[in-house]
Design a protein around this motif. Sequence first.
Motif, mmCIF file in Angstrom:
data_model
loop_
_atom_site.group_PDB
_atom_site.id
_atom_site.type_symbol
_atom_site.label_atom_id
_atom_site.label_comp_id
_atom_site.label_asym_id
_atom_site.label_seq_id
_atom_site.Cartn_x
_atom_site.Cartn_y
_atom_site.Cartn_z
ATOM 1 N N GLN A 339 0.812 -1.208 0.000
ATOM 2 C CA GLN A 339 0.000 0.000 0.000
ATOM 3 C C GLN A 339 0.857 1.275 0.000
ATOM 4 O OE1 GLN A 339 -2.320 -0.658 3.512
ATOM 5 N NE2 GLN A 339 -3.778 -2.016 2.512
ATOM 6 N N ILE A 340 2.156 1.120 -0.045
ATOM 7 C CA ILE A 340 3.036 2.290 -0.086
ATOM 8 C C ILE A 340 3.861 2.262 -1.368
ATOM 9 C CG2 ILE A 340 3.148 2.494 2.434
ATOM 10 C CD1 ILE A 340 5.824 1.073 2.380
ATOM 11 N N SER A 341 4.444 3.390 -1.689
ATOM 12 C CA SER A 341 5.199 3.516 -2.938
ATOM 13 C C SER A 341 6.478 2.689 -2.903
ATOM 14 C CB SER A 341 5.550 4.983 -3.185
ATOM 15 O OG SER A 341 6.472 5.438 -2.199
ATOM 16 N N GLU A 342 7.068 2.479 -4.073
ATOM 17 C CA GLU A 342 8.322 1.740 -4.164
ATOM 18 C C GLU A 342 9.438 2.460 -3.411
ATOM 19 O OE1 GLU A 342 11.354 -0.050 -7.604
ATOM 20 O OE2 GLU A 342 9.517 1.018 -8.167
ATOM 21 N N LEU A 343 9.448 3.792 -3.500
ATOM 22 C CA LEU A 343 10.452 4.561 -2.778
ATOM 23 C C LEU A 343 10.322 4.334 -1.277
ATOM 24 C CD1 LEU A 343 12.570 6.733 -2.235
ATOM 25 C CD2 LEU A 343 10.800 8.463 -2.611
ATOM 26 N N ALA A 344 9.063 4.383 -0.767
ATOM 27 C CA ALA A 344 8.843 4.186 0.663
ATOM 28 C C ALA A 344 9.289 2.785 1.090
ATOM 29 C CB ALA A 344 7.380 4.412 1.009
ATOM 30 N N GLN A 345 9.102 1.795 0.221
ATOM 31 C CA GLN A 345 9.556 0.441 0.525
ATOM 32 C C GLN A 345 11.079 0.377 0.622
ATOM 33 O OE1 GLN A 345 7.675 -2.824 -1.647
ATOM 34 N NE2 GLN A 345 5.987 -1.478 -2.204
ATOM 35 N N HIS A 346 11.766 1.112 -0.255
ATOM 36 C CA HIS A 346 13.219 1.158 -0.195
ATOM 37 C C HIS A 346 13.686 1.806 1.114
ATOM 38 C CE1 HIS A 346 13.563 0.829 -4.847
ATOM 39 N NE2 HIS A 346 13.695 -0.353 -4.274
ATOM 40 N N ILE A 347 13.016 2.867 1.519
ATOM 41 C CA ILE A 347 13.369 3.532 2.777
ATOM 42 C C ILE A 347 13.142 2.586 3.955
ATOM 43 C CG2 ILE A 347 12.809 5.443 4.329
ATOM 44 C CD1 ILE A 347 12.036 7.065 1.822
ATOM 45 N N LEU A 348 12.031 1.853 3.906
ATOM 46 C CA LEU A 348 11.714 0.906 4.976
ATOM 47 C C LEU A 348 12.786 -0.184 5.070
ATOM 48 C CD1 LEU A 348 9.353 0.947 6.938
ATOM 49 C CD2 LEU A 348 8.166 -0.701 5.487
ATOM 50 N N ALA A 349 13.329 -0.577 3.927
ATOM 51 C CA ALA A 349 14.395 -1.587 3.919
ATOM 52 C C ALA A 349 15.658 -1.054 4.583
ATOM 53 C CB ALA A 349 14.690 -2.017 2.487
ATOM 54 N N VAL A 350 15.940 0.232 4.397
ATOM 55 C CA VAL A 350 17.093 0.845 5.053
ATOM 56 C C VAL A 350 16.906 0.825 6.569
ATOM 57 C CG1 VAL A 350 18.409 2.986 5.331
ATOM 58 C CG2 VAL A 350 17.614 2.287 3.059
ATOM 59 N N LEU A 351 15.662 0.969 7.029
ATOM 60 C CA LEU A 351 15.353 1.021 8.456
ATOM 61 C C LEU A 351 15.200 -0.364 9.070
ATOM 62 C CD1 LEU A 351 12.664 3.865 8.465
ATOM 63 C CD2 LEU A 351 15.043 4.045 9.180
ATOM 64 N N ASP A 352 15.380 -1.438 8.322
ATOM 65 C CA ASP A 352 15.103 -2.777 8.817
ATOM 66 C C ASP A 352 15.928 -3.155 10.042
ATOM 67 O OD1 ASP A 352 12.996 -4.083 7.750
ATOM 68 O OD2 ASP A 352 14.057 -4.910 6.031
ATOM 69 N N VAL A 353 17.151 -2.682 10.140
ATOM 70 C CA VAL A 353 18.025 -3.113 11.226
ATOM 71 C C VAL A 353 18.180 -2.046 12.304
ATOM 72 C CG1 VAL A 353 20.317 -3.933 11.831
ATOM 73 C CG2 VAL A 353 19.261 -4.659 9.691
ATOM 74 N N LEU A 354 18.631 -0.874 11.906
ATOM 75 C CA LEU A 354 18.901 0.180 12.878
ATOM 76 C C LEU A 354 18.190 1.469 12.498
ATOM 77 C CD1 LEU A 354 22.730 -0.295 13.468
ATOM 78 C CD2 LEU A 354 20.910 -0.778 15.092
ATOM 79 N N PRO A 355 17.816 2.301 13.485
ATOM 80 C CA PRO A 355 17.259 3.612 13.180
ATOM 81 C C PRO A 355 18.309 4.480 12.494
ATOM 82 C CG PRO A 355 17.714 3.426 15.516
ATOM 83 C CD PRO A 355 17.918 2.064 14.944
ATOM 84 N N CYS A 356 17.858 5.420 11.679
ATOM 85 C CA CYS A 356 18.777 6.244 10.899
ATOM 86 C C CYS A 356 18.360 7.712 10.965
ATOM 87 C CB CYS A 356 18.776 5.824 9.420
ATOM 88 S SG CYS A 356 19.156 4.100 9.121
ATOM 89 N N THR A 357 19.298 8.586 10.668
ATOM 90 C CA THR A 357 18.959 9.981 10.445
ATOM 91 C C THR A 357 18.456 10.121 9.012
ATOM 92 O OG1 THR A 357 21.165 10.565 9.647
ATOM 93 C CG2 THR A 357 20.773 10.702 12.038
ATOM 94 N N SER A 358 17.789 11.220 8.748
ATOM 95 C CA SER A 358 17.338 11.466 7.374
ATOM 96 C C SER A 358 18.521 11.525 6.417
ATOM 97 C CB SER A 358 16.539 12.775 7.319
ATOM 98 O OG SER A 358 15.401 12.704 8.140
ATOM 99 N N GLU A 359 19.631 12.073 6.908
ATOM 100 C CA GLU A 359 20.826 12.170 6.072
ATOM 101 C C GLU A 359 21.371 10.787 5.717
ATOM 102 O OE1 GLU A 359 20.251 13.882 8.811
ATOM 103 O OE2 GLU A 359 19.941 15.881 7.924
#
Length: 402
Positions: A339-359
Motif C-alpha cells: 500500500q506504499i510507494s516503491e520509494l517508501a519500501q526502499h526507505i523501509l528496507a534501510v530502516l530494517d536493522v537500525l534507526p537512521c537519520t534522514s541524512e
Amino acid sequence: MALTTSNMSILQKQSATGPMMPSIGTEETEHMAYNIEETQDIPYAAWLDSIPGFGRSRCYQLVETAGSARNAYEMPDSDIAFLLGAKALAVWQQHRKLKEPNALYETYLHQGISYVYYKSKEYPQKLQNIPDPPFGIYYKGSLPDSAYPAVAMIGARRYSDYGRSMAELFARRFGQAGITVISGMAMGIDGISQRAAINAGGISYGVLGCGADVIYPESNSRLYYDLIEKGGILSEYQPATPPRAGLFPQRNRIISALADVVLVVEARHKSGTLITVDMALEQGKEVYVIPGRCTDQLSLGCNQLLRQGALAATSPEDIMKDMGWQQEVLTTEPVKRRQISELAQHILAVLDVLPCTSEDIVSALAGRQYGYSVPQIYKGITELELAGLAKRSSGLLRKTEL
C-alpha cells in the motif's frame, strides 16, 4: 510436647533427618495433590504464604508434614512449636488473630489477583523441576501454558539502538510464531521485548520483583495492563510488596524456569542480566546470545558468554531451528508494504536493522543506484510517517512495530 497421632511418625522422621523439602513432580506428590480439594485448600496456602518472615521453606515444611495447606492451618500449636520453634509459633498465633484464610483470599480475588501453590494442578509445570521452586504464585491474567514453547528475553536497562532493534526483531518474530516471551517488565530490553511480542499478536508474561498488584517501573504501566490482557503478570511475593533490590535476583530464577531457552540481547561485562544466565544454567536451560561488536560496552557481557560456550543467535530462526519449533509466520507486513510507494519500501528496507537519520537515508538512496532526488526521499519519509510505518525519535527515524 503433645503430638497428634497423625503427624507423630512424620515429625519423628523429620526431627532425625532435618527439614523436608517437597519432591515436586513425582507420581506420589501428584497423586497427593489431585486428592486435595483445591478450592478449599488454596485460601489456606495463600494464608501460609502471607505469614511475615516465614519464607517458602517453612511453608513447604508445614504442608509436607500435614499433607495439605488446610491441614497445616489446623495443626495444634504444640506441633507448630515442635516443627518451627517457639518464636515461629508466636508469629503464627499473631497471624491467625489478624487474618482469616478465606477472607484474605477473597481480598485477593477482589483485586483481580489469583493464586496457585505447588500442589495445585494449575501450578506451572516448568517450575516443578527447579532446585528452589516458589511455594506459590500470585498472578493477574493467566498462567503460562507449558504446551507452548517459551523464550526468556533479557538484557540491559540502558540499551543501544542496536539492542533495541534486535530485541524488537527477535520478539516480533517469536510473537508471530506463537512462541511465548518471558521477561521481567523492566525498563530497557525486557520491556521492549515484551511490547514487541504482544504488538505482533503474541503472548508474553512479566515476572515481577514486587507484588503482582504493584506496577514497577511506573513508566511501563501501559505494558503492565497489556500483559494482563495478552498473557499475565506473575509474582511469588504477596500483593502490595514494594520493589526491593534483594527481591529481583530471586525473581530471575522464575523467569528462566518458565522458559525453554534464555536469550541475552545486550549485557555489560558485570551485568545483573548474568545472574539470570547463571540460574538458567543451573536449571539446565540452553543460553543463547546475540553477538555484538567487540568495542561496544553493552556487548562485552554477551561476547564473554560466547567465549564461555553460550550459543550464538544471529536470527530468531537460529533458535527456532535448534529447538525444532514451527517457523511459519502470520503477519500483515506484506499487505502494508503493497500500500506504499516503491520509494517508501526502499526507505523501509534501510530502516530494517537500525534507526537512521534522514541524512543516512539520503546517502543510502540518492545517486546512481536508485536515482532518487533528495526532495523525493524526504517525501518518501513523510509517506512512511503518515502511514504509521516509521516514527522519529531523538533525531532518528525508526521502523515501527507491524
